[in-house]
Design a protein around this motif. Sequence first.
Motif, PDB file in Angstrom:
ATOM      1  N   ALA A  77      -2.412  14.334  -7.495  1.00 18.64           N
ATOM      2  CA  ALA A  77      -3.737  14.725  -7.001  1.00 18.64           C
ATOM      3  C   ALA A  77      -4.736  14.906  -8.145  1.00 18.64           C
ATOM      4  O   ALA A  77      -5.947  14.936  -7.921  1.00 18.64           O
ATOM      5  CB  ALA A  77      -3.626  16.016  -6.189  1.00 18.64           C
ATOM      6  N   GLY A  78      -4.244  15.010  -9.377  1.00 13.63           N
ATOM      7  CA  GLY A  78      -5.125  15.284 -10.520  1.00 13.63           C
ATOM      8  C   GLY A  78      -5.841  14.074 -11.080  1.00 13.63           C
ATOM      9  O   GLY A  78      -6.572  14.196 -12.063  1.00 13.63           O
ATOM     10  N   GLY A  79      -5.626  12.894 -10.512  1.00 17.21           N
ATOM     11  CA  GLY A  79      -6.365  11.721 -10.994  1.00 17.21           C
ATOM     12  C   GLY A  79      -5.560  10.884 -11.976  1.00 17.21           C
ATOM     13  O   GLY A  79      -4.356  10.700 -11.790  1.00 17.21           O
ATOM     14  N   ASP A  80      -6.225  10.406 -13.029  1.00 12.57           N
ATOM     15  CA  ASP A  80      -5.609   9.441 -13.956  1.00 12.57           C
ATOM     16  C   ASP A  80      -4.388  10.059 -14.660  1.00 12.57           C
ATOM     17  O   ASP A  80      -4.523  11.036 -15.401  1.00 12.57           O
ATOM     18  CB  ASP A  80      -6.660   9.012 -14.983  1.00 12.57           C
ATOM     19  CG  ASP A  80      -6.165   7.850 -15.840  1.00 12.57           C
ATOM     20  OD1 ASP A  80      -4.933   7.699 -15.991  1.00 12.57           O
ATOM     21  OD2 ASP A  80      -7.017   7.109 -16.355  1.00 12.57           O
ATOM     22  N   THR A  81      -3.228   9.472 -14.455  1.00 13.34           N
ATOM     23  CA  THR A  81      -1.991  10.056 -14.996  1.00 13.34           C
ATOM     24  C   THR A  81      -1.798   9.743 -16.479  1.00 13.34           C
ATOM     25  O   THR A  81      -0.810  10.193 -17.068  1.00 13.34           O
ATOM     26  CB  THR A  81      -0.762   9.565 -14.199  1.00 13.34           C
ATOM     27  OG1 THR A  81      -0.767   8.136 -14.219  1.00 13.34           O
ATOM     28  CG2 THR A  81      -0.787  10.059 -12.771  1.00 13.34           C
ATOM     29  N   GLY A  82      -2.739   9.020 -17.087  1.00 10.62           N
ATOM     30  CA  GLY A  82      -2.716   8.871 -18.541  1.00 10.62           C
ATOM     31  C   GLY A  82      -2.812  10.257 -19.186  1.00 10.62           C
ATOM     32  O   GLY A  82      -2.178  10.538 -20.207  1.00 10.62           O
TER      33      GLY A  82
ATOM     34  N   ARG B  31       0.814  -1.209   0.000  1.00 12.95           N
ATOM     35  CA  ARG B  31       0.000   0.000   0.000  1.00 12.95           C
ATOM     36  C   ARG B  31       0.851   1.265   0.000  1.00 12.95           C
ATOM     37  O   ARG B  31       1.841   1.349   0.731  1.00 12.95           O
ATOM     38  CB  ARG B  31      -0.913   0.003   1.229  1.00 12.95           C
ATOM     39  CG  ARG B  31      -2.013  -1.059   1.118  1.00 12.95           C
ATOM     40  CD  ARG B  31      -2.973  -0.949   2.267  1.00 12.95           C
ATOM     41  NE  ARG B  31      -2.342  -1.387   3.497  1.00 12.95           N
ATOM     42  CZ  ARG B  31      -2.792  -2.376   4.274  1.00 12.95           C
ATOM     43  NH1 ARG B  31      -3.889  -3.036   3.935  1.00 12.95           N
ATOM     44  NH2 ARG B  31      -2.164  -2.696   5.376  1.00 12.95           N
ATOM     45  N   ALA B  32       0.408   2.230  -0.803  1.00 16.61           N
ATOM     46  CA  ALA B  32       1.127   3.511  -0.875  1.00 16.61           C
ATOM     47  C   ALA B  32       1.232   4.123   0.515  1.00 16.61           C
ATOM     48  O   ALA B  32       2.287   4.648   0.897  1.00 16.61           O
ATOM     49  CB  ALA B  32       0.414   4.454  -1.834  1.00 16.61           C
ATOM     50  N   GLU B  33       0.134   4.019   1.298  1.00 13.12           N
ATOM     51  CA  GLU B  33       0.156   4.655   2.626  1.00 13.12           C
ATOM     52  C   GLU B  33       1.115   3.947   3.580  1.00 13.12           C
ATOM     53  O   GLU B  33       1.497   4.502   4.606  1.00 13.12           O
ATOM     54  CB  GLU B  33      -1.257   4.781   3.222  1.00 13.12           C
ATOM     55  CG  GLU B  33      -2.049   3.504   3.316  1.00 13.12           C
ATOM     56  CD  GLU B  33      -2.857   3.180   2.052  1.00 13.12           C
ATOM     57  OE1 GLU B  33      -2.382   3.509   0.927  1.00 13.12           O
ATOM     58  OE2 GLU B  33      -3.939   2.588   2.183  1.00 13.12           O
ATOM     59  N   ASP B  34       1.517   2.728   3.259  1.00 10.53           N
ATOM     60  CA  ASP B  34       2.541   2.023   4.051  1.00 10.53           C
ATOM     61  C   ASP B  34       3.906   2.075   3.366  1.00 10.53           C
ATOM     62  O   ASP B  34       4.742   1.202   3.559  1.00 10.53           O
ATOM     63  CB  ASP B  34       2.157   0.554   4.241  1.00 10.53           C
ATOM     64  CG  ASP B  34       0.890   0.400   5.048  1.00 10.53           C
ATOM     65  OD1 ASP B  34       0.558   1.347   5.793  1.00 10.53           O
ATOM     66  OD2 ASP B  34       0.228  -0.644   4.907  1.00 10.53           O
TER      67      ASP B  34
ATOM     68  N   TRP C 150      -0.553   1.093 -15.846  1.00 14.41           N
ATOM     69  CA  TRP C 150       0.248  -0.104 -16.138  1.00 14.41           C
ATOM     70  C   TRP C 150       0.664  -0.825 -14.862  1.00 14.41           C
ATOM     71  O   TRP C 150       1.185  -1.928 -14.901  1.00 14.41           O
ATOM     72  CB  TRP C 150       1.489   0.273 -16.965  1.00 14.41           C
ATOM     73  CG  TRP C 150       1.130   0.760 -18.334  1.00 14.41           C
ATOM     74  CD1 TRP C 150       1.355   1.999 -18.846  1.00 14.41           C
ATOM     75  CD2 TRP C 150       0.467   0.008 -19.372  1.00 14.41           C
ATOM     76  NE1 TRP C 150       0.872   2.066 -20.124  1.00 14.41           N
ATOM     77  CE2 TRP C 150       0.330   0.868 -20.480  1.00 14.41           C
ATOM     78  CE3 TRP C 150      -0.018  -1.307 -19.464  1.00 14.41           C
ATOM     79  CZ2 TRP C 150      -0.275   0.460 -21.666  1.00 14.41           C
ATOM     80  CZ3 TRP C 150      -0.621  -1.711 -20.646  1.00 14.41           C
ATOM     81  CH2 TRP C 150      -0.742  -0.835 -21.732  1.00 14.41           C
ATOM     82  N   PHE C 151       0.455  -0.153 -13.736  1.00  8.05           N
ATOM     83  CA  PHE C 151       0.747  -0.789 -12.448  1.00  8.05           C
ATOM     84  C   PHE C 151      -0.519  -0.865 -11.594  1.00  8.05           C
ATOM     85  O   PHE C 151      -0.430  -0.937 -10.371  1.00  8.05           O
ATOM     86  CB  PHE C 151       1.857  -0.016 -11.725  1.00  8.05           C
ATOM     87  CG  PHE C 151       3.195  -0.139 -12.396  1.00  8.05           C
ATOM     88  CD1 PHE C 151       4.022  -1.226 -12.137  1.00  8.05           C
ATOM     89  CD2 PHE C 151       3.616   0.796 -13.320  1.00  8.05           C
ATOM     90  CE1 PHE C 151       5.247  -1.353 -12.764  1.00  8.05           C
ATOM     91  CE2 PHE C 151       4.838   0.672 -13.965  1.00  8.05           C
ATOM     92  CZ  PHE C 151       5.655  -0.408 -13.681  1.00  8.05           C
ATOM     93  N   GLU C 152      -1.667  -0.797 -12.270  1.00 16.51           N
ATOM     94  CA  GLU C 152      -2.965  -0.973 -11.609  1.00 16.51           C
ATOM     95  C   GLU C 152      -3.264   0.130 -10.600  1.00 16.51           C
ATOM     96  O   GLU C 152      -4.093  -0.045  -9.715  1.00 16.51           O
ATOM     97  CB  GLU C 152      -3.054  -2.344 -10.925  1.00 16.51           C
ATOM     98  CG  GLU C 152      -2.732  -3.498 -11.873  1.00 16.51           C
ATOM     99  CD  GLU C 152      -2.448  -4.784 -11.136  1.00 16.51           C
ATOM    100  OE1 GLU C 152      -3.383  -5.565 -10.922  1.00 16.51           O
ATOM    101  OE2 GLU C 152      -1.275  -5.012 -10.759  1.00 16.51           O
ATOM    102  N   MET C 153      -2.572   1.262 -10.690  1.00 18.99           N
ATOM    103  CA  MET C 153      -2.831   2.394  -9.800  1.00 18.99           C
ATOM    104  C   MET C 153      -2.831   3.662 -10.652  1.00 18.99           C
ATOM    105  O   MET C 153      -1.815   4.372 -10.729  1.00 18.99           O
ATOM    106  CB  MET C 153      -1.775   2.458  -8.679  1.00 18.99           C
ATOM    107  CG  MET C 153      -1.828   1.239  -7.767  1.00 18.99           C
ATOM    108  SD  MET C 153      -0.597   1.257  -6.439  1.00 18.99           S
ATOM    109  CE  MET C 153      -1.374   2.355  -5.270  1.00 18.99           C
TER     110      MET C 153
ATOM    111  N   PRO D 267       5.192   8.335  -7.681  1.00 16.81           N
ATOM    112  CA  PRO D 267       4.387   9.334  -6.977  1.00 16.81           C
ATOM    113  C   PRO D 267       2.899   9.226  -7.303  1.00 16.81           C
ATOM    114  O   PRO D 267       2.523   8.728  -8.363  1.00 16.81           O
ATOM    115  CB  PRO D 267       4.938  10.668  -7.496  1.00 16.81           C
ATOM    116  CG  PRO D 267       5.805  10.362  -8.645  1.00 16.81           C
ATOM    117  CD  PRO D 267       6.033   8.902  -8.730  1.00 16.81           C
ATOM    118  N   ARG D 268       2.085   9.758  -6.369  1.00  7.61           N
ATOM    119  CA  ARG D 268       0.651   9.886  -6.609  1.00  7.61           C
ATOM    120  C   ARG D 268       0.372  11.334  -6.999  1.00  7.61           C
ATOM    121  O   ARG D 268       0.905  12.260  -6.400  1.00  7.61           O
ATOM    122  CB  ARG D 268      -0.121   9.526  -5.347  1.00  7.61           C
ATOM    123  CG  ARG D 268      -1.606   9.625  -5.531  1.00  7.61           C
ATOM    124  CD  ARG D 268      -2.372   9.169  -4.303  1.00  7.61           C
ATOM    125  NE  ARG D 268      -3.783   9.425  -4.509  1.00  7.61           N
ATOM    126  CZ  ARG D 268      -4.369  10.606  -4.333  1.00  7.61           C
ATOM    127  NH1 ARG D 268      -3.662  11.631  -3.893  1.00  7.61           N
ATOM    128  NH2 ARG D 268      -5.648  10.766  -4.583  1.00  7.61           N
TER     129      ARG D 268
END
Length: 357
Positions: A300-305, A121-124, A324-327, A297-298
């Motif tokens: 905040a704008g949503g789908d990075t496509g 998990r990203a949060e971990d 491509w990494f399911e996130m 990185p995550r």
Amino acid sequence: MRAMQSEYMHWAKFKAPARFALTGSEVPHFRMDSLPVTIADLDLDGASHPRYAPLREAIAKRYGVAPDQVVAADGTSMANFLAMAALISPGDDVLIERPAYDPILGAASFLGARIRRFDRRAEDRFALDPDLIESAMSERTRLIVITNLHNPSSALAGEDELRALGAVARRANARILVDEVYLDSAVPPRRSAIHLGPEFVCTNSLTKVYGLSGLRCGWILAEPDLAERMWRVNDLFGVNQAHPAERLAGIAFDHLDTVIGNTPAMLERNRALFNAFAQSRSDLECIPAGHGITAFPRWAGGDTGRLDALLRDRYDAAVVPGRWFEMPDHFRIGFGCATDFLEQGLERLGAALDTLA
Ligand SMILES: Cc1ncc(COP(=O)(O)O)c(C=O)c1O
């Protein structure tokens, strides 16, 4: 339906090129002509048949294992495939991390495994959680697959977590495949999990950290009986490696310090640049990069496509969209490139992020 391809790998190979592509996950190509090599060193004298001993011994020596624990393979890719082919039967459960490197999922599916997942998990901080993994196991779980460093986040699993995971696997009579293709870019470098017990099967290559992807020099470290099974599986595929590549790989192993050269210093500089960039942006969440060649990185704008599309359209730059990494709201960025190139790539990334804000 079993997988017959990796959509991600196809995309990675054939996407439109961008000048400032931060999509790669390896360091710049090492030039073999900076090593003492002559064409006579590459003689096709049949020595690769069977199992070219000098290369096997060089790999064994590097890891402090016996040569009969080493299997040669075409890159970490084939190493992962051979390892899984020897370890799983159709219908077995295979437990694979999420997010994962897509060809690992594809290979397990191709081999007829039932794929089960556990989350990093990203949060971990994308850490490996042996308790969570244990709770995701079934009676049919024969194999757990992880990457260390983790692709895409570069999170490092330390020996404590790995030992705990080894105990989980032992109780369940399962094995753990650890793809260690990025491990030599840990700071400081860590030893292979092969030393932590017979449950572990480890794969690696000269690709990512050494800039020698073209050699396709990969390997598997495993218990001797298992290693033998993997060699035999390879008799159904390529039988032997290309012999000039084996010879070149042997020469590279003799000069590994030269091959790695200033790479650790360059990666350290590049991680610092990336960390400063990520910290300066309120629209990105990212654990500071302390190891490896990539970060995840995550946004905040949503789908990075959307971000990747704008980078390509307007900035001649690119990242790997998180889908491509399911996130999808993350993206992978690679900093294995020359530092000035990374600076220009980050400038473009910043401009694209501002445009989309
Ligand atoms: C986790 C992982 N394993 C294996 C590979 C492929 O390595 P190789 O070129 O040695 O086959 C990659 C490449 O991206 C990777 O990220």
